[in-house]
Scaffold this active site. Structure first.
Site, mmCIF file in Angstrom:
data_model
loop_
_atom_site.group_PDB
_atom_site.id
_atom_site.type_symbol
_atom_site.label_atom_id
_atom_site.label_comp_id
_atom_site.label_asym_id
_atom_site.label_seq_id
_atom_site.Cartn_x
_atom_site.Cartn_y
_atom_site.Cartn_z
ATOM 1 C CG ASN A 295 -3.805 -2.874 6.494
ATOM 2 O OD1 ASN A 295 -3.579 -2.460 5.361
ATOM 3 N ND2 ASN A 295 -4.837 -3.651 6.773
ATOM 4 C CD GLU B 285 -8.508 -9.531 -3.751
ATOM 5 O OE1 GLU B 285 -7.375 -9.881 -3.356
ATOM 6 O OE2 GLU B 285 -9.404 -9.156 -2.977
ATOM 7 C CG HIS C 204 -5.426 -6.503 -0.272
ATOM 8 N ND1 HIS C 204 -6.609 -6.573 0.421
ATOM 9 C CD2 HIS C 204 -5.539 -7.376 -1.315
ATOM 10 C CE1 HIS C 204 -7.416 -7.439 -0.188
ATOM 11 N NE2 HIS C 204 -6.790 -7.939 -1.238
ATOM 12 C CE1 TYR D 251 -9.193 -3.398 -0.331
ATOM 13 C CE2 TYR D 251 -8.439 -1.450 -1.499
ATOM 14 C CZ TYR D 251 -8.188 -2.538 -0.672
ATOM 15 O OH TYR D 251 -6.919 -2.750 -0.195
ATOM 16 C CE LYS E 286 -3.886 -2.329 2.211
ATOM 17 N NZ LYS E 286 -5.033 -2.157 3.139
HETATM 18 P P1 CMP Z 1 -7.236 -4.884 3.153
HETATM 19 O O1 CMP Z 1 -6.604 -6.194 3.421
HETATM 20 O O2 CMP Z 1 -6.680 -4.056 2.045
HETATM 21 O O3 CMP Z 1 -8.791 -5.135 2.868
HETATM 22 C C1 CMP Z 1 -9.767 -4.163 3.105
HETATM 23 C C2 CMP Z 1 -9.206 -2.958 3.771
HETATM 24 O O4 CMP Z 1 -10.150 -2.121 4.385
HETATM 25 C C3 CMP Z 1 -8.311 -3.377 4.931
HETATM 26 O O5 CMP Z 1 -7.157 -3.998 4.474
HETATM 27 C C4 CMP Z 1 -8.107 -2.061 5.621
HETATM 28 O O6 CMP Z 1 -7.142 -1.264 4.979
HETATM 29 C C5 CMP Z 1 -9.473 -1.437 5.435
HETATM 30 N N1 CMP Z 1 -10.287 -1.566 6.661
HETATM 31 C C6 CMP Z 1 -10.818 -2.682 7.155
HETATM 32 N N2 CMP Z 1 -11.496 -2.411 8.290
HETATM 33 C C7 CMP Z 1 -11.371 -1.079 8.494
HETATM 34 C C8 CMP Z 1 -11.839 -0.194 9.494
HETATM 35 N N3 CMP Z 1 -12.583 -0.626 10.505
HETATM 36 N N4 CMP Z 1 -11.517 1.122 9.377
HETATM 37 C C9 CMP Z 1 -10.777 1.545 8.345
HETATM 38 N N5 CMP Z 1 -10.302 0.739 7.356
HETATM 39 C C10 CMP Z 1 -10.595 -0.557 7.440
#
Ligand code: CMP
Length: 138
Positions: free
Chosen positions: A113, A127, A116, A50, A10
């Site tokens: 985070n 994906e 993904h 997404y 990311k």
């Molecule tokens: P990712 O694995 O990219 O898949 C969906 C993404 O949504 C997740 O990682 C986070 O970056 C985001 N996400 C999931 N839950 C939350 C939340 N409660 N608040 C903000 N972002 C979220």
């Protein structure tokens, strides 16, 4: 058992020079890099990628963040790829991640985070096809 999964590094992890460390960790854990590219997603692409989260409160914020800079899309192969990769990255919230996971090492918060990872074999198929049509794989 699924043999492939999609990783996205990311924007914040790219900006923080974490690409090398993440790819090294992935290789050390016996994943094969079958395709890889660096790009900046459009809003349209991020919304589509997404789409499963379209009704969640964080959807538009997530789209804004994922389009805020370059990402690295990587198609990974390994036996049991989806499950093993999710173990390697750790939980969605880096604050809950344990030492040794990618999100512990490079994650900032629940949205930023670091990486993904596909959450099911069905999503991995969708994906991987999203970023890498079959002809682009090695
Ligand atoms: P990712 O694995 O990219 O898949 C969906 C993404 O949504 C997740 O990682 C986070 O970056 C985001 N996400 C999931 N839950 C939350 C939340 N409660 N608040 C903000 N972002 C979220």
């Amino acid at each position: 058992m699924s043999n492939k999964t999609l990783m996205l590094i990311k924007p914040r992890a790219v900006k923080n020079n974490c690409i090398g460390m993440i790819l090294n960790t992935v290789n050390e854990n016996n994943f094969r890099i079958a395709a890889m590219k660096m790009l900046q997603m459009t809003k349209k692409q991020a919304r589509e990628f997404y789409i499963v989260h379209k009704d969640r409160s964080f959807y538009e914020d997530l789209v804004d963040f994922m389009t805020s800079g370059a990402i690295v899309a990587v198609l990974l192969e390994k036996e049991n790829a989806v499950e093993d990769f999710r173990t390697l990255i750790g939980p969605t919230n880096p604050k809950e991640a344990t030492e040794g996971t990618i999100r512990y090492a490079c994650g900032y918060d629940i949205q930023q985070n670091a990486v993904h990872g596909s959450d099911s074999p069905e999503n991995a198929e969708r994906e991987c096809n999203f970023f890498f049509p079959y002809a682009e794989r090695f």
